[in-house]
Motif scaffolding. Structure first.
Motif, PDB file in Angstrom:
ATOM      1  N   LYS A   1       0.825  -1.224   0.000  1.00  0.00           N
ATOM      2  CA  LYS A   1       0.000   0.000   0.000  1.00  0.00           C
ATOM      3  C   LYS A   1       0.853   1.267   0.000  1.00  0.00           C
ATOM      4  CE  LYS A   1      -1.994  -0.866   3.900  1.00  0.00           C
ATOM      5  NZ  LYS A   1      -1.208  -2.089   4.199  1.00  0.00           N
ATOM      6  N   SER A   2       1.759   1.345   0.967  1.00  0.00           N
ATOM      7  CA  SER A   2       2.555   2.567   1.123  1.00  0.00           C
ATOM      8  C   SER A   2       3.477   2.789  -0.064  1.00  0.00           C
ATOM      9  CB  SER A   2       3.377   2.502   2.417  1.00  0.00           C
ATOM     10  OG  SER A   2       2.527   2.546   3.545  1.00  0.00           O
TER      11      SER A   2
ATOM     12  N   ASP B   1       0.054   8.189   6.155  1.00  0.00           N
ATOM     13  CA  ASP B   1       0.512   6.808   6.301  1.00  0.00           C
ATOM     14  C   ASP B   1       0.167   6.261   7.684  1.00  0.00           C
ATOM     15  OD1 ASP B   1       2.486   4.604   5.178  1.00  0.00           O
ATOM     16  OD2 ASP B   1       3.060   4.936   7.268  1.00  0.00           O
ATOM     17  N   GLY B   2      -0.231   4.994   7.723  1.00  0.00           N
ATOM     18  CA  GLY B   2      -0.666   4.373   8.961  1.00  0.00           C
ATOM     19  C   GLY B   2       0.317   4.495  10.110  1.00  0.00           C
TER      20      GLY B   2
ATOM     21  N   PHE C   1       2.524   8.303  15.158  1.00  0.00           N
ATOM     22  CA  PHE C   1       3.572   9.025  15.887  1.00  0.00           C
ATOM     23  C   PHE C   1       3.056  10.348  16.433  1.00  0.00           C
ATOM     24  CE2 PHE C   1       6.549   6.229  13.615  1.00  0.00           C
ATOM     25  CZ  PHE C   1       7.500   6.001  14.597  1.00  0.00           C
ATOM     26  N   GLY C   2       1.949  10.831  15.866  1.00  0.00           N
ATOM     27  CA  GLY C   2       1.439  12.136  16.270  1.00  0.00           C
ATOM     28  C   GLY C   2      -0.032  12.123  16.603  1.00  0.00           C
TER      29      GLY C   2
ATOM     30  N   ASN D   1     -11.084   1.428  15.250  1.00  0.00           N
ATOM     31  CA  ASN D   1     -12.243   2.188  14.769  1.00  0.00           C
ATOM     32  C   ASN D   1     -11.975   3.682  14.866  1.00  0.00           C
ATOM     33  OD1 ASN D   1     -14.606  -0.115  16.349  1.00  0.00           O
ATOM     34  ND2 ASN D   1     -13.611  -0.245  14.369  1.00  0.00           N
ATOM     35  N   GLU D   2     -11.467   4.121  16.013  1.00  0.00           N
ATOM     36  CA  GLU D   2     -11.203   5.538  16.232  1.00  0.00           C
ATOM     37  C   GLU D   2     -10.062   6.030  15.338  1.00  0.00           C
ATOM     38  OE1 GLU D   2     -11.276   9.459  17.753  1.00  0.00           O
ATOM     39  OE2 GLU D   2     -12.744   7.856  17.488  1.00  0.00           O
ATOM     40  N   ASN D   3      -9.063   5.178  15.133  1.00  0.00           N
ATOM     41  CA  ASN D   3      -7.943   5.511  14.261  1.00  0.00           C
ATOM     42  C   ASN D   3      -8.449   5.859  12.859  1.00  0.00           C
ATOM     43  OD1 ASN D   3      -5.040   5.560  13.539  1.00  0.00           O
ATOM     44  ND2 ASN D   3      -5.509   3.726  12.374  1.00  0.00           N
TER      45      ASN D   3
END
Length: 208
Positions: free
Chosen positions: A38-39, A60-61, A66-67, A80-82
Motif C-alpha cells: 500500500k505505502s 501513512d498508517g 507518531f502524532g 475504529n477511532e484511528n
C-alpha cells in the motif's frame, strides 16, 4: 461530546475553490494487509501527482500513530477511532482541493464504509483501492518482521493472524500486488482518475 459549538460554513464554495486552485479534491483510500505494498504505491503516486503540478498529500498508517493517533492502540475500538480520525483529516485535505492519499490496513468494512459516507455527505470523491495480496505472500515479505512476532504471540491482535481483515466487496480499484511493477500500478490508478475527470491540470482550469 462538545455541544456548545457551531459549524461555520466557508464563504468560498467547494466548486469555486476548485476553480481557483485549478484542481479537484478527492481521497484515495488504500487498504490491504500489512506488507501488501500500500505505502509503496501511495508514495509513488504522490510523487507522480506532485510532478504534474497538483497538490497531493499522503497519510501513512505508521506515521500518523507518531502524532495525531499516538494515544491509540490496536484493539478493535482503537482501530475504529484511528480510521474515524483519518477519514476526517482526509476529508479536510480533499475539501481543500488536495489529493489525499491514505495508506492504512483499515481492516473493517464498517469503518471504511463510514469513511466513504463521510465523503459522500460532502460530495467529495472517495476512491477505495484494495491492494490485494495472499496472506502467505505478505508473510513471506514481512519487511518489519511483524508477522513473525505475531506468530510468536509477541504482537496481540495483528491483522491476518490474530485479528480479522474484511476484504472490500466493491472497491473502485483492485490492485493485485506483485503482478505488476509499481509504475504500472500507478498508471492503473491514474487511468481511473482520468476516466473520472478527477485529474485536471491547473493551467487548463485557469484558462476556462
Amino acid at each position: 461530546m462538545a455541544t456548545n459549538i457551531t459549524w461555520h460554513a466557508s464563504s468560498v464554495s467547494h466548486q469555486e475553490r476548485s476553480g481557483l486552485r485549478g484542481q479537484k479534491g478527492f481521497t484515495l483510500w488504500f487498504t490491504g494487509l500489512s506488507a501488501s505494498g500500500k505505502s509503496t504505491i501511495a508514495i509513488a503516486l504522490e510523487q507522480y501527482l506532485l510532478h504534474l503540478g497538483l497538490a497531493a498529500y499522503r497519510l501513512d498508517g505508521d506515521n500518523v500513530r507518531f502524532g495525531l493517533n499516538k494515544d491509540l492502540g490496536f484493539s478493535e475500538k482503537d482501530r475504529n477511532e484511528n480510521i474515524r480520525r483519518i477519514a476526517e483529516v482526509a476529508l479536510l485535505f480533499a475539501d481543500s482541493c488536495t489529493a489525499a492519499l491514505t495508506s492504512f490496513i483499515s481492516p473493517y468494512r464498517s469503518d471504511r464504509a463510514t469513511a466513504r459516507e463521510l465523503h459522500v455527505s460532502r460530495s467529495i470523491p472517495f476512491i477505495e483501492i484494495y491492494v490485494h495480496v495472499p496472506l502467505a505472500v505478505a508473510e513471506s515479505r514481512d519487511p518489519k518482521g511483524l508477522y513473525a512476532k505475531a506468530r510468536k504471540g509477541e504482537i496481540k491482535e495483528f491483522t491476518g493472524v490474530s485479528a480479522p481483515y474484511e476484504e472490500p466487496e466493491n472497491a473502485e480499484i483492485v490492485i493485485k500486488s506483485g503482478e505488476k511493477s509499481v509504475e504500472e500500478e500507478v498508471v492503473q490508478i491514474v487511468k481511473y482518475l482520468e476516466e473520472k475527470g478527477l485529474l485536471v491540470r491547473r493551467e487548463k482550469t485557469q484558462g476556462q
